[in-house]
Design a protein around this motif. Structure first.
Motif, PDB file in Angstrom:
ATOM      1  N   TRP A  34     -25.678 -14.163 -20.097  1.00 57.17           N
ATOM      2  CA  TRP A  34     -26.767 -14.264 -19.688  1.00 57.17           C
ATOM      3  C   TRP A  34     -27.659 -15.698 -20.824  1.00 57.17           C
ATOM      4  CZ3 TRP A  34     -29.013 -16.743 -16.192  1.00 57.17           C
ATOM      5  CH2 TRP A  34     -30.334 -17.195 -15.857  1.00 57.17           C
ATOM      6  N   GLU A  35     -27.861 -14.067 -21.967  1.00 58.44           N
ATOM      7  CA  GLU A  35     -27.923 -14.575 -23.082  1.00 58.44           C
ATOM      8  C   GLU A  35     -27.982 -16.892 -23.592  1.00 58.44           C
ATOM      9  OE1 GLU A  35     -29.256 -11.648 -26.039  1.00 58.44           O
ATOM     10  OE2 GLU A  35     -29.304 -10.665 -24.253  1.00 58.44           O
ATOM     11  N   SER A  36     -26.107 -16.467 -23.936  1.00 56.10           N
ATOM     12  CA  SER A  36     -25.097 -17.175 -24.800  1.00 56.10           C
ATOM     13  C   SER A  36     -25.434 -18.407 -24.139  1.00 56.10           C
ATOM     14  CB  SER A  36     -24.224 -17.001 -25.371  1.00 56.10           C
ATOM     15  OG  SER A  36     -23.376 -16.024 -24.268  1.00 56.10           O
ATOM     16  N   GLU A  37     -24.932 -18.389 -22.288  1.00 58.65           N
ATOM     17  CA  GLU A  37     -24.941 -19.600 -22.045  1.00 58.65           C
ATOM     18  C   GLU A  37     -25.559 -19.423 -20.708  1.00 58.65           C
ATOM     19  OE1 GLU A  37     -20.572 -19.895 -21.307  1.00 58.65           O
ATOM     20  OE2 GLU A  37     -20.414 -18.913 -23.100  1.00 58.65           O
ATOM     21  N   ARG A  38     -26.839 -18.899 -20.399  1.00 58.28           N
ATOM     22  CA  ARG A  38     -27.182 -18.525 -18.383  1.00 58.28           C
ATOM     23  C   ARG A  38     -25.995 -18.498 -17.868  1.00 58.28           C
ATOM     24  NH1 ARG A  38     -30.576 -16.749 -21.450  1.00 58.28           N
ATOM     25  NH2 ARG A  38     -32.853 -17.466 -22.165  1.00 58.28           N
ATOM     26  N   LEU A  39     -25.344 -18.242 -17.866  1.00 57.48           N
ATOM     27  CA  LEU A  39     -24.189 -17.606 -16.393  1.00 57.48           C
ATOM     28  C   LEU A  39     -24.745 -15.951 -15.986  1.00 57.48           C
ATOM     29  CD1 LEU A  39     -20.644 -18.068 -18.597  1.00 57.48           C
ATOM     30  CD2 LEU A  39     -22.213 -19.589 -16.904  1.00 57.48           C
ATOM     31  N   GLN A  40     -24.710 -15.822 -15.325  1.00 53.15           N
ATOM     32  CA  GLN A  40     -25.059 -15.153 -13.935  1.00 53.15           C
ATOM     33  C   GLN A  40     -23.805 -14.199 -13.840  1.00 53.15           C
ATOM     34  OE1 GLN A  40     -28.619 -15.383 -11.248  1.00 53.15           O
ATOM     35  NE2 GLN A  40     -28.904 -13.522 -12.785  1.00 53.15           N
ATOM     36  N   LEU A  41     -23.504 -12.931 -14.591  1.00 48.96           N
ATOM     37  CA  LEU A  41     -21.662 -12.879 -13.874  1.00 48.96           C
ATOM     38  C   LEU A  41     -22.350 -11.881 -12.691  1.00 48.96           C
ATOM     39  CD1 LEU A  41     -20.068 -12.745 -17.263  1.00 48.96           C
ATOM     40  CD2 LEU A  41     -20.446 -14.161 -15.857  1.00 48.96           C
ATOM     41  N   ASP A  42     -21.162 -11.807 -11.992  1.00 49.82           N
ATOM     42  CA  ASP A  42     -20.819 -10.967 -11.525  1.00 49.82           C
ATOM     43  C   ASP A  42     -20.371  -9.255 -11.101  1.00 49.82           C
ATOM     44  OD1 ASP A  42     -19.934  -8.932  -8.855  1.00 49.82           O
ATOM     45  OD2 ASP A  42     -18.665 -10.507  -7.919  1.00 49.82           O
ATOM     46  N   PRO A  43     -21.824  -8.440 -11.097  1.00 51.18           N
ATOM     47  CA  PRO A  43     -21.561  -6.566 -12.234  1.00 51.18           C
ATOM     48  C   PRO A  43     -20.239  -6.074 -11.707  1.00 51.18           C
ATOM     49  CG  PRO A  43     -23.779  -7.488 -10.433  1.00 51.18           C
ATOM     50  CD  PRO A  43     -22.502  -9.153 -10.780  1.00 51.18           C
ATOM     51  N   LEU A  44     -19.807  -6.376 -10.345  1.00 51.95           N
ATOM     52  CA  LEU A  44     -18.535  -5.523  -9.807  1.00 51.95           C
ATOM     53  C   LEU A  44     -17.501  -5.997  -9.962  1.00 51.95           C
ATOM     54  CD1 LEU A  44     -19.384  -5.211  -6.240  1.00 51.95           C
ATOM     55  CD2 LEU A  44     -19.646  -3.203  -8.363  1.00 51.95           C
ATOM     56  N   ARG A  45     -16.886  -7.675 -10.929  1.00 51.72           N
ATOM     57  CA  ARG A  45     -16.195  -7.993 -11.139  1.00 51.72           C
ATOM     58  C   ARG A  45     -16.557  -8.141 -12.557  1.00 51.72           C
ATOM     59  NH1 ARG A  45     -13.293 -11.897  -9.038  1.00 51.72           N
ATOM     60  NH2 ARG A  45     -14.721 -12.639  -7.325  1.00 51.72           N
ATOM     61  N   VAL A  46     -17.030  -7.648 -13.680  1.00 52.86           N
ATOM     62  CA  VAL A  46     -17.035  -7.462 -15.011  1.00 52.86           C
ATOM     63  C   VAL A  46     -17.075  -5.983 -15.199  1.00 52.86           C
ATOM     64  CG1 VAL A  46     -19.355  -7.723 -17.179  1.00 52.86           C
ATOM     65  CG2 VAL A  46     -19.185  -9.353 -15.210  1.00 52.86           C
ATOM     66  N   ARG A  47     -17.217  -5.003 -14.306  1.00 54.75           N
ATOM     67  CA  ARG A  47     -16.725  -4.030 -14.214  1.00 54.75           C
ATOM     68  C   ARG A  47     -16.020  -3.391 -14.447  1.00 54.75           C
ATOM     69  NH1 ARG A  47     -16.389   1.603 -12.180  1.00 54.75           N
ATOM     70  NH2 ARG A  47     -18.114   2.662 -12.735  1.00 54.75           N
ATOM     71  N   ASP A  48     -15.172  -4.380 -13.321  1.00 53.91           N
ATOM     72  CA  ASP A  48     -13.753  -4.064 -13.558  1.00 53.91           C
ATOM     73  C   ASP A  48     -12.475  -4.427 -14.391  1.00 53.91           C
ATOM     74  OD1 ASP A  48     -11.370  -3.379 -10.924  1.00 53.91           O
ATOM     75  OD2 ASP A  48     -10.901  -5.688 -11.364  1.00 53.91           O
ATOM     76  N   GLY A  49     -13.267  -5.776 -14.950  1.00 53.83           N
ATOM     77  CA  GLY A  49     -12.487  -5.749 -16.083  1.00 53.83           C
ATOM     78  C   GLY A  49     -12.857  -5.819 -17.064  1.00 53.83           C
ATOM     79  N   VAL A  50     -13.944  -4.837 -16.898  1.00 51.75           N
ATOM     80  CA  VAL A  50     -13.750  -4.058 -18.590  1.00 51.75           C
ATOM     81  C   VAL A  50     -13.431  -2.578 -18.351  1.00 51.75           C
ATOM     82  CG1 VAL A  50     -15.516  -2.513 -19.452  1.00 51.75           C
ATOM     83  CG2 VAL A  50     -15.947  -4.558 -19.062  1.00 51.75           C
ATOM     84  N   ARG A  51     -13.122  -1.959 -17.007  1.00 52.30           N
ATOM     85  CA  ARG A  51     -12.604  -0.783 -16.760  1.00 52.30           C
ATOM     86  C   ARG A  51     -11.111  -1.016 -16.674  1.00 52.30           C
ATOM     87  NH1 ARG A  51      -9.414   0.427 -13.221  1.00 52.30           N
ATOM     88  NH2 ARG A  51      -9.916  -1.696 -11.520  1.00 52.30           N
ATOM     89  N   ARG A  52     -10.818  -2.194 -16.573  1.00 49.17           N
ATOM     90  CA  ARG A  52      -9.104  -2.425 -17.382  1.00 49.17           C
ATOM     91  C   ARG A  52      -8.600  -2.301 -18.490  1.00 49.17           C
ATOM     92  NH1 ARG A  52      -7.008  -7.137 -13.102  1.00 49.17           N
ATOM     93  NH2 ARG A  52      -5.482  -6.479 -14.059  1.00 49.17           N
ATOM     94  N   VAL A  53      -9.206  -2.540 -19.266  1.00 44.29           N
ATOM     95  CA  VAL A  53      -9.247  -2.564 -20.596  1.00 44.29           C
ATOM     96  C   VAL A  53      -9.827  -1.432 -21.125  1.00 44.29           C
ATOM     97  CG1 VAL A  53     -10.061  -3.277 -22.917  1.00 44.29           C
ATOM     98  CG2 VAL A  53     -10.303  -5.265 -20.785  1.00 44.29           C
ATOM     99  N   LEU A  54     -10.721  -0.560 -20.814  1.00 45.05           N
ATOM    100  CA  LEU A  54     -10.439   0.615 -21.291  1.00 45.05           C
ATOM    101  C   LEU A  54      -9.246   1.972 -20.765  1.00 45.05           C
ATOM    102  CD1 LEU A  54     -14.975   1.332 -20.876  1.00 45.05           C
ATOM    103  CD2 LEU A  54     -12.765   0.799 -22.702  1.00 45.05           C
ATOM    104  N   GLU A  55      -8.996   1.420 -19.147  1.00 46.34           N
ATOM    105  CA  GLU A  55      -7.681   1.984 -19.021  1.00 46.34           C
ATOM    106  C   GLU A  55      -6.546   1.564 -19.706  1.00 46.34           C
ATOM    107  OE1 GLU A  55      -8.577   1.767 -14.920  1.00 46.34           O
ATOM    108  OE2 GLU A  55     -10.222   3.896 -14.635  1.00 46.34           O
ATOM    109  N   GLY A  56      -6.337   0.490 -20.429  1.00 47.68           N
ATOM    110  CA  GLY A  56      -4.732   0.103 -20.328  1.00 47.68           C
ATOM    111  C   GLY A  56      -3.963  -0.674 -19.540  1.00 47.68           C
ATOM    112  N   ASP A  57      -4.894  -1.113 -18.855  1.00 48.24           N
ATOM    113  CA  ASP A  57      -4.242  -2.126 -18.025  1.00 48.24           C
ATOM    114  C   ASP A  57      -3.726  -3.122 -18.656  1.00 48.24           C
ATOM    115  OD1 ASP A  57      -4.361  -0.260 -16.051  1.00 48.24           O
ATOM    116  OD2 ASP A  57      -5.747  -0.935 -14.346  1.00 48.24           O
ATOM    117  N   VAL A  58      -4.435  -3.963 -19.506  1.00 44.43           N
ATOM    118  CA  VAL A  58      -4.320  -5.018 -19.716  1.00 44.43           C
ATOM    119  C   VAL A  58      -4.659  -5.044 -21.128  1.00 44.43           C
ATOM    120  CG1 VAL A  58      -5.738  -5.986 -18.158  1.00 44.43           C
ATOM    121  CG2 VAL A  58      -6.876  -5.609 -19.692  1.00 44.43           C
ATOM    122  N   GLU A  59      -3.948  -5.615 -22.160  1.00 47.69           N
ATOM    123  CA  GLU A  59      -3.950  -6.219 -23.774  1.00 47.69           C
ATOM    124  C   GLU A  59      -4.340  -6.210 -24.604  1.00 47.69           C
ATOM    125  OE1 GLU A  59      -0.321  -6.857 -25.613  1.00 47.69           O
ATOM    126  OE2 GLU A  59       1.047  -7.132 -23.976  1.00 47.69           O
TER     127      GLU A  59
END
Length: 168
Positions: A34-59
């Motif tokens: 939002w601050e850098s590009e005025r984009l509103q991201l889907d909270p559930l999609r972002v949460r899933d993307g972060v979760r996948r990093v933290l669980e080691g599913d992606v590099e």
């Protein structure tokens, strides 16, 4: 900006992020968009993307800057193989420092930690990042920290899950 009138850099504890940091990192990613590009991201999609990093599913991995048990900022690294250099470039992404902690050295310390991480790898050849073309404050910060304009442009062909701009 580092000037004579800037406060002394604060000492942040830099560590790898874990699942307990999921909600804060997801929130910071949405704030960043939002601050850098005025984009509103889907909270559930972002949460899933972060979760996948933290669980080691992606590099990818996150580092966080902590001040008094609060996450003050974050930085994510992903990697790209360079056959020209026979090594890995690490991309600095999802950089965000909470407003209360800006201009106190959190990003500089996160970046130093990332540099140490890449330097410790015998196959690490450098760091890269991209920055929104109108975000001159970030561009100036990155230049002060030694990043150089490469002459390349980052292009994108969205296939799915592209965020919607507030201007659309």
């Amino acid at each position: 900006m580092d000037t004579e009138n800037s406060p002394e850099p604060r000492k942040f504890h830099i560590r790898s992020a874990g699942l307990a940091d999921l909600e804060t990192i997801a929130d910071y990613n949405r704030r960043l968009a939002w601050e850098s590009e005025r984009l509103q991201l889907d909270p559930l999609r972002v949460r899933d993307g972060v979760r996948r990093v933290l669980e080691g599913d992606v590099e990818a991995l996150y580092f966080v800057a902590v001040a008094e048990s609060e996450i003050a900022g974050q930085l994510m690294l992903t990697r790209e193989w360079s056959d020209w250099r026979s090594g890995w470039f690490f991309w600095v992404q999802s950089v965000y420092v909470a407003a209360l902690h800006r201009q106190q050295g959190a990003f500089r310390q996160l970046l130093a930690h990332a540099v140490d991480y890449v330097t410790a790898r015998p196959d690490g050849v450098g760091l890269r990042l991209y920055v929104e073309e109108h975000n001159t404050a970030a561009q100036e910060t990155y230049a002060r920290l030694g990043f150089q304009v490469t002459g390349y442009r980052v292009l994108e062909l969205p296939i799915r899950n592209a965020p919607k701009s507030a201007l659309e």
